[in-house]
Design an enzyme around this catalytic site. Structure first.
Site, PDB file in Angstrom:
ATOM      1  N   ASN A 110      64.862  67.656  -4.582  1.00 38.48           N
ATOM      2  CA  ASN A 110      64.167  66.371  -4.489  1.00 38.48           C
ATOM      3  C   ASN A 110      64.147  65.931  -3.031  1.00 38.48           C
ATOM      4  OD1 ASN A 110      63.590  65.991  -7.260  1.00 38.48           O
ATOM      5  ND2 ASN A 110      65.692  65.344  -7.633  1.00 38.48           N
TER       6      ASN A 110
ATOM      7  N   CYS B 171      78.812  64.894   2.353  1.00 39.05           N
ATOM      8  CA  CYS B 171      79.650  65.274   3.503  1.00 39.05           C
ATOM      9  C   CYS B 171      81.124  65.164   3.120  1.00 39.05           C
ATOM     10  CB  CYS B 171      79.353  64.388   4.710  1.00 39.05           C
ATOM     11  SG  CYS B 171      77.877  64.841   5.645  1.00 39.05           S
TER      12      CYS B 171
ATOM     13  N   HIS C 158      75.191  68.074   7.718  1.00 41.96           N
ATOM     14  CA  HIS C 158      74.383  66.977   7.179  1.00 41.96           C
ATOM     15  C   HIS C 158      72.928  67.079   7.609  1.00 41.96           C
ATOM     16  CE1 HIS C 158      73.611  62.990   5.485  1.00 41.96           C
ATOM     17  NE2 HIS C 158      72.740  62.895   6.474  1.00 41.96           N
TER      18      HIS C 158
ATOM     19  N   THR D 243      68.225  60.591  -4.515  1.00 40.82           N
ATOM     20  CA  THR D 243      69.197  59.492  -4.495  1.00 40.82           C
ATOM     21  C   THR D 243      70.346  59.725  -3.523  1.00 40.82           C
ATOM     22  OG1 THR D 243      70.423  60.458  -6.349  1.00 40.82           O
ATOM     23  CG2 THR D 243      68.721  58.843  -6.879  1.00 40.82           C
TER      24      THR D 243
ATOM     25  N   CYS E  20      78.581  59.440   3.708  1.00 43.13           N
ATOM     26  CA  CYS E  20      77.724  60.359   2.963  1.00 43.13           C
ATOM     27  C   CYS E  20      78.595  61.057   1.913  1.00 43.13           C
ATOM     28  CB  CYS E  20      77.070  61.381   3.886  1.00 43.13           C
ATOM     29  SG  CYS E  20      76.207  62.687   2.976  1.00 43.13           S
TER      30      CYS E  20
ATOM     31  N   HIS F  53      70.252  68.922  -0.757  1.00 45.58           N
ATOM     32  CA  HIS F  53      70.916  69.634  -1.851  1.00 45.58           C
ATOM     33  C   HIS F  53      69.877  70.255  -2.760  1.00 45.58           C
ATOM     34  CE1 HIS F  53      70.250  65.449  -3.114  1.00 45.58           C
ATOM     35  NE2 HIS F  53      70.098  65.922  -4.342  1.00 45.58           N
TER      36      HIS F  53
ATOM     37  N   GLY G 138      62.370  60.868  -6.022  1.00 44.09           N
ATOM     38  CA  GLY G 138      63.559  60.222  -6.585  1.00 44.09           C
ATOM     39  C   GLY G 138      64.854  60.707  -5.990  1.00 44.09           C
TER      40      GLY G 138
ATOM     41  N   HIS H  90      69.359  71.522  -6.672  1.00 42.08           N
ATOM     42  CA  HIS H  90      69.824  71.542  -8.052  1.00 42.08           C
ATOM     43  C   HIS H  90      69.562  72.933  -8.632  1.00 42.08           C
ATOM     44  CE1 HIS H  90      69.891  67.015  -8.559  1.00 42.08           C
ATOM     45  NE2 HIS H  90      69.058  67.115  -7.528  1.00 42.08           N
TER      46      HIS H  90
ATOM     47  N   HIS I 243      71.515  63.683   1.466  1.00 43.99           N
ATOM     48  CA  HIS I 243      72.106  64.886   2.078  1.00 43.99           C
ATOM     49  C   HIS I 243      71.476  66.060   1.333  1.00 43.99           C
ATOM     50  CE1 HIS I 243      75.844  67.134   3.762  1.00 43.99           C
ATOM     51  NE2 HIS I 243      75.069  68.036   3.152  1.00 43.99           N
TER      52      HIS I 243
HETATM   53  P1  5GP Z   1      69.016  63.631  -6.274  1.00 45.41           P
HETATM   54  O1  5GP Z   1      68.537  62.596  -7.248  1.00 45.41           O
HETATM   55  O2  5GP Z   1      69.333  63.036  -4.920  1.00 45.41           O
HETATM   56  O3  5GP Z   1      68.134  64.836  -6.189  1.00 45.41           O
HETATM   57  O4  5GP Z   1      70.360  64.196  -6.900  1.00 45.41           O
HETATM   58  C1  5GP Z   1      71.625  63.701  -6.612  1.00 45.41           C
HETATM   59  C2  5GP Z   1      72.535  64.283  -7.656  1.00 45.41           C
HETATM   60  O5  5GP Z   1      73.866  64.100  -7.197  1.00 45.41           O
HETATM   61  C3  5GP Z   1      72.449  63.630  -9.027  1.00 45.41           C
HETATM   62  O6  5GP Z   1      72.126  64.619  -9.992  1.00 45.41           O
HETATM   63  C4  5GP Z   1      73.832  63.033  -9.242  1.00 45.41           C
HETATM   64  O7  5GP Z   1      74.278  63.147 -10.573  1.00 45.41           O
HETATM   65  C5  5GP Z   1      74.685  63.840  -8.290  1.00 45.41           C
HETATM   66  N1  5GP Z   1      75.837  63.118  -7.743  1.00 45.41           N
HETATM   67  C6  5GP Z   1      75.842  61.884  -7.166  1.00 45.41           C
HETATM   68  N2  5GP Z   1      77.062  61.547  -6.746  1.00 45.41           N
HETATM   69  C7  5GP Z   1      77.858  62.597  -7.055  1.00 45.41           C
HETATM   70  C8  5GP Z   1      79.259  62.845  -6.862  1.00 45.41           C
HETATM   71  O8  5GP Z   1      80.005  62.034  -6.308  1.00 45.41           O
HETATM   72  N3  5GP Z   1      79.741  64.027  -7.313  1.00 45.41           N
HETATM   73  C9  5GP Z   1      78.933  64.962  -7.925  1.00 45.41           C
HETATM   74  N4  5GP Z   1      79.503  66.097  -8.330  1.00 45.41           N
HETATM   75  N5  5GP Z   1      77.609  64.755  -8.110  1.00 45.41           N
HETATM   76  C10 5GP Z   1      77.090  63.598  -7.688  1.00 45.41           C
HETATM   77 ZN    ZN Z   2      75.975  64.309   4.475  1.00 43.09          ZN
END
Ligand code: 5GP
Ligand code: ZN
Length: 113
Positions: A85, A7, A46, A93, A4, A98, A91, A100, A96
């Site tokens: 999200n 994580c 997690h 991606t 992850c 989070h 969407g 924004h 874990h």
């Molecule tokens: P989601 O689409 O899941 O809501 O957002 C995942 C976010 O994680 C995306 O905005 C992407 O740019 C960010 N992200 C993915 N991998 C990494 C990483 O390794 N480091 C950082 N700082 N951000 C990441």
């Molecule tokens: Zn995790």
């Protein structure tokens, strides 16, 4: 959790530009920013997403961290947006939980682009 990304960032195994950190939560710059300020606030424990038995204490830590990030980034007075999200249609991606934190420019009134 093995494999992850968030994580591993929380454990310091993958580098990130950390904005704020406590024992329970870490906030760091998004790798692919969608706004002048784009920080991810991440509980260290997690959880796949917000429906995954997140405790009230963890959510309180997240809210506190969002406030700290907003103040540190100069967003507290001008406003900002928080997005979590959740699952396929949103969407998500990274599986874990989070949040924004987006701001630093007018974001418009609509929630869906
Ligand atoms: P989601 O689409 O899941 O809501 O957002 C995942 C976010 O994680 C995306 O905005 C992407 O740019 C960010 N992200 C993915 N991998 C990494 C990483 O390794 N480091 C950082 N700082 N951000 C990441
Ligand atoms: Zn995790």
């Amino acid at each position: 959790m093995d494999d992850c990304i968030f994580c591993k960032i929380a454990a310091g195994e993958i580098p990130a530009k950390v904005v704020y950190e406590t024992d329970d939560v870490i906030a760091f710059e998004d790798l692919n920013p969608q706004a002048p300020v784009h920080v991810l606030v991440v509980p260290k424990k997690h959880h796949e997403h917000i429906l995954d038995d997140v405790s009230a204490e963890e959510l309180a830590s997240v809210v506190e961290a969002i406030g700290e990030v907003a103040r540190a980034k100069g967003l507290a007075d001008r406003g900002f947006r928080v997005i979590a999200n959740t699952g396929a249609d949103a969407g998500q991606t990274v599986a874990h939980l989070h949040f924004h934190v987006l701001g630093g420019t007018p974001l418009g009134e609509g929630l869906i682009p």
